[in-house]
Design an enzyme around this catalytic site. Structure first.
Site, short mmCIF file in Angstrom:
data_model
loop_
_atom_site.label_atom_id
_atom_site.label_comp_id
_atom_site.label_asym_id
_atom_site.label_seq_id
_atom_site.Cartn_x
_atom_site.Cartn_y
_atom_site.Cartn_z
N ASP A 102 0.99 -1.28 0.06
CA ASP A 102 0.14 0.28 -0.03
C ASP A 102 0.90 1.22 -0.15
OD1 ASP A 102 -1.91 -1.73 0.30
OD2 ASP A 102 -2.83 -0.76 2.12
N HIS A 257 3.90 -2.09 2.89
CA HIS A 257 4.00 -0.80 2.49
C HIS A 257 5.00 -0.63 1.60
CE1 HIS A 257 1.02 -0.63 5.62
NE2 HIS A 257 0.15 0.28 5.13
#
Length: 293
Positions: A102, A257
């Protein structure tokens, strides 16, 4: 005798001259035909039965099956229903890890992750932020060109803005879609999105409904590395957190991430992948979920 030789010599000279003239005419004819025969921009070279690229075929004149084949090669759309995503954790005897990243892309982090995935021959799913896609379109293109899924993670990731109303969330998703299509091409469409912070809780029920009504499906996670809990976590902490949160689970949707401060995520990734392999997991992007159901 000399007279006969002279006649033969003259006949030979005349023959050579005629051959040269006719040859020039043939060459001129071929050149003119090549220059005046248009080749449509949409035409493509297709091999004949022997595999030689000596045919020029216009897609407009092809049979339906061949046109569909060409369309499938350039189409980038993939639609997954919410019902299918809701089944992702169902057990069927196959251990699968879905690596998801992400908040990117980011220079220095996303390219390193892509290098690792390329070496390991693993496809993952990325949920970039629209603003970052605009800034780093070259990295976004690389993600796509190397065969990874690219979902939607809103345009700005600002909770106060995107969660002010369901309409605001949808507008943010659509804005991000427009940027992705501008970067990757209008045919690109992957309807899977991820809520910033996750879709959990009763307060987000109207938002989940709005997302589905707008044609999107959403996915959360059931395994983490903990890289979202602090700005920069030590690699050993990331690995240990993944081990703990993956225990006893057949299907893993792993939250990681690739934003600018997550360099240690890239550093830990090879060990994470090796651990999952040792535990018997295979790897898939989310677009391949339907293959197991």
């Amino acid at each position: 005798m000399k007279k006969v030789k002279k006649i033969i010599w003259l006949i030979g000279l005349i023959y050579v001259f005629c051959a040269m003239v006719n040859g020039d005419a043939v060459i001129s004819s071929i050149t003119t035909e090549a220059e005046t025969t248009p080749i449509e921009d949409s035409a493509s070279y297709l091999p004949d039965k022997e595999g030689k690229e000596n045919k020029i075929t216009d897609p407009n004149n092809m049979g339906d099956s061949k046109k569909e084949h060409l369309d499938s090669e350039i189409s980038s759309g993939h639609i997954i229903s919410q019902e299918t995503l809701n089944k992702i954790y169902e057990q069927n005897g196959e251990k699968v890890a879905y690596l998801t990243f992400d908040d990117g892309p980011a220079p220095g982090v996303t390219p390193e992750i892509l290098d690792i995935l390329n070496r390991e021959e693993i496809k993952a799913t990325f949920f970039p932020i629209g603003e970052n896609v605009k800034k780093y379109s070259d990295i976004t293109k690389r993600i796509y060109e190397e065969g990874h899924d690219i979902g939607n993670h809103t345009y700005c990731h600002i909770y106060k803005e995107i969660y002010s109303s369901p309409e605001s969330l949808i507008n943010s998703l659509k804005k991000s879609d427009e940027i992705l299509q501008a970067v990757l091409g209008e045919r690109y469409h992957f309807n899977v999105m991820r809520f910033p912070g996750g879709s959990f809780g009763d307060k987000l029920a109207p938002f989940r409904k709005a997302v589905n009504e707008a044609g999107y499906s959403y996915i959360d996670w059931n395994c983490i590395t903990g890289d979202g809990e602090v700005i920069s976590a030590p690699t050993d902490r990331l690995i240990e957190t993944l081990k703990k949160t993956s225990q006893g689970k057949e299907k893993l949707v792993i939250l990681m991430h690739d934003s600018a401060t997550k360099a240690t995520t890239a550093e830990a990734l090879p060990d994470i992948i090796q651990y999952l392999k040792d535990e018997g997991y295979s790897f898939k992007p989310l677009s391949q979920i339907e293959e197991g159901y």
